[in-house]
Write an enzyme that holds these catalytic residues in place. Sequence first.
Site, short mmCIF file in Angstrom:
data_model
loop_
_atom_site.label_atom_id
_atom_site.label_comp_id
_atom_site.label_asym_id
_atom_site.label_seq_id
_atom_site.Cartn_x
_atom_site.Cartn_y
_atom_site.Cartn_z
N CYS A 1 0.94 -1.19 -0.07
CA CYS A 1 0.13 -0.17 -0.07
C CYS A 1 0.88 1.38 0.04
O CYS A 1 1.67 1.45 1.01
CB CYS A 1 -0.94 -0.19 1.24
SG CYS A 1 -2.07 1.46 1.09
N GLY A 2 0.88 1.95 -1.16
CA GLY A 2 1.72 3.11 -1.26
C GLY A 2 1.49 4.29 -0.26
O GLY A 2 2.40 4.85 0.47
N HIS A 3 0.09 4.83 0.03
CA HIS A 3 -0.31 5.54 0.82
C HIS A 3 0.03 5.16 2.28
O HIS A 3 0.72 6.19 3.02
CB HIS A 3 -1.60 6.08 0.74
CG HIS A 3 -2.78 5.41 1.64
ND1 HIS A 3 -3.19 4.31 1.22
CD2 HIS A 3 -2.97 5.77 2.86
CE1 HIS A 3 -4.12 4.06 2.38
NE2 HIS A 3 -3.94 4.78 3.32
N HIS B 1 -8.84 -3.63 -7.41
CA HIS B 1 -8.96 -2.32 -7.74
C HIS B 1 -9.46 -1.82 -8.82
O HIS B 1 -8.72 -2.63 -9.96
CB HIS B 1 -7.66 -1.58 -7.35
CG HIS B 1 -7.09 -1.73 -5.69
ND1 HIS B 1 -6.66 -2.75 -5.39
CD2 HIS B 1 -6.94 -0.95 -4.72
CE1 HIS B 1 -6.21 -2.70 -3.97
NE2 HIS B 1 -6.48 -1.51 -3.83
N ASP C 1 -10.12 5.81 -3.22
CA ASP C 1 -8.96 6.41 -2.70
C ASP C 1 -8.86 7.88 -2.43
O ASP C 1 -8.95 8.48 -3.58
CB ASP C 1 -7.55 5.69 -3.21
CG ASP C 1 -6.39 5.92 -2.65
OD1 ASP C 1 -6.24 6.89 -1.70
OD2 ASP C 1 -5.37 4.98 -2.82
N CYS D 1 -3.30 6.99 -4.94
CA CYS D 1 -2.91 5.49 -4.89
C CYS D 1 -1.61 5.38 -5.26
O CYS D 1 -1.33 5.22 -6.70
CB CYS D 1 -4.14 4.65 -5.70
SG CYS D 1 -4.17 3.26 -5.23
N GLY D 2 -0.87 4.88 -4.43
CA GLY D 2 0.70 4.65 -4.72
C GLY D 2 0.77 3.31 -5.60
O GLY D 2 1.42 3.31 -6.66
N THR D 3 0.13 2.23 -5.22
CA THR D 3 0.41 1.09 -5.93
C THR D 3 -0.54 1.15 -7.41
O THR D 3 -0.13 0.52 -8.33
CB THR D 3 -0.27 -0.29 -5.31
OG1 THR D 3 -1.57 0.18 -4.76
CG2 THR D 3 0.56 -0.53 -4.21
O1 PYC Z 1 -1.66 3.76 -1.76
O2 PYC Z 1 -1.22 1.84 -2.79
C1 PYC Z 1 -2.21 2.71 -2.05
C2 PYC Z 1 -3.42 2.35 -1.81
C3 PYC Z 1 -4.16 1.04 -1.97
C4 PYC Z 1 -5.34 1.13 -1.48
C5 PYC Z 1 -5.36 2.35 -1.08
N1 PYC Z 1 -4.24 3.03 -1.02
#
Ligand code: PYC
Length: 309
Positions: free
Chosen positions: A85-87, A205, A229, A233-235
Amino acid sequence: MRVIDSHTEGEPTRVILSGGPDLGMGSLAERAERLAREHGDFCSSVVLEPRGSEALVGALLVPPSQPDCAAGVIYFNTVGNLGMCGHATIGTAITLAHLGRIAPGQHRLETPVGVVTIDLHSPQEASVTNVESYRLHKDVRLEVEGLGTIRGDIAWGGNWFFITRDLPRALVPAHIEPLRAATLRIRTALEVQGWTGTGGAWIDHVVLIGPSQQADARNFVLCPGGSHDRSPCGTGSSALLACLAADGALSPRQEWVQESIIGSRYVLHFNPGSEVGRIVPVIRGRAWVTAEAELKFAADDPYAAGIRP
Ligand code: PYC
């Protein structure tokens, strides 16, 4: 249970410092599986209402199995585990800095899908070098109830994503509810029409990509539990970069600014991965600690394990 809450570009994270289950040792993937199998009530108690919210991601700190990692971390949301999870990784970095456990500079974090590197730039800003990302399928055509044909790519960025530029509505906050409904239909169409990630993985997602005035693109991201999100969303942005790289639309180290549905931003770039078609994304963003708290669970609280939908 001691927790620290933060938000990363609007999306919340809750780091569990103590009071979590003992998952024993083994790889992070094995311990994440144990968490999901044996400690569902713990996860739901942390992230579901009344203590949590639909957007909250829990980050359980565990001892790393690799000695050069600062910590191990297992992410979970309202419906299960998240591979990466990026965030929440940026939120965890800012939380560890707040606690004085890490100083500015580079640190490695072990996740169930691999080791990621965090580069702490300041108390509020960090970059995450994510796991290798790649596009699995290009130009998938889906027939979606009420939307007609939707074309998009299936890609991995630490989680599985369907990414489309076919927009059911403009990407503005006033359309969040219809966008959520449309992306849920797209996800159902993926399931019904048999599309999966590698090894039959659920594509949990969905990303809609649209134009932005201030960034390279704006997105709306449907998360597994049906929330959206608040951050870019980092990923999901990593998966998008893998698609852009595969199309020759973005070069190594070229900057990409990704804006979320609420207007918050990540600055990204990628480096080449270990083989052709794979990239190593780098996500830069900001996070703020919002609370240091002790969660209470009274013996007679009927909602101690959260309110299940
Ligand atoms: O930032 O990767 C992310 C992420 C995935 C689901 C919520 N945030």
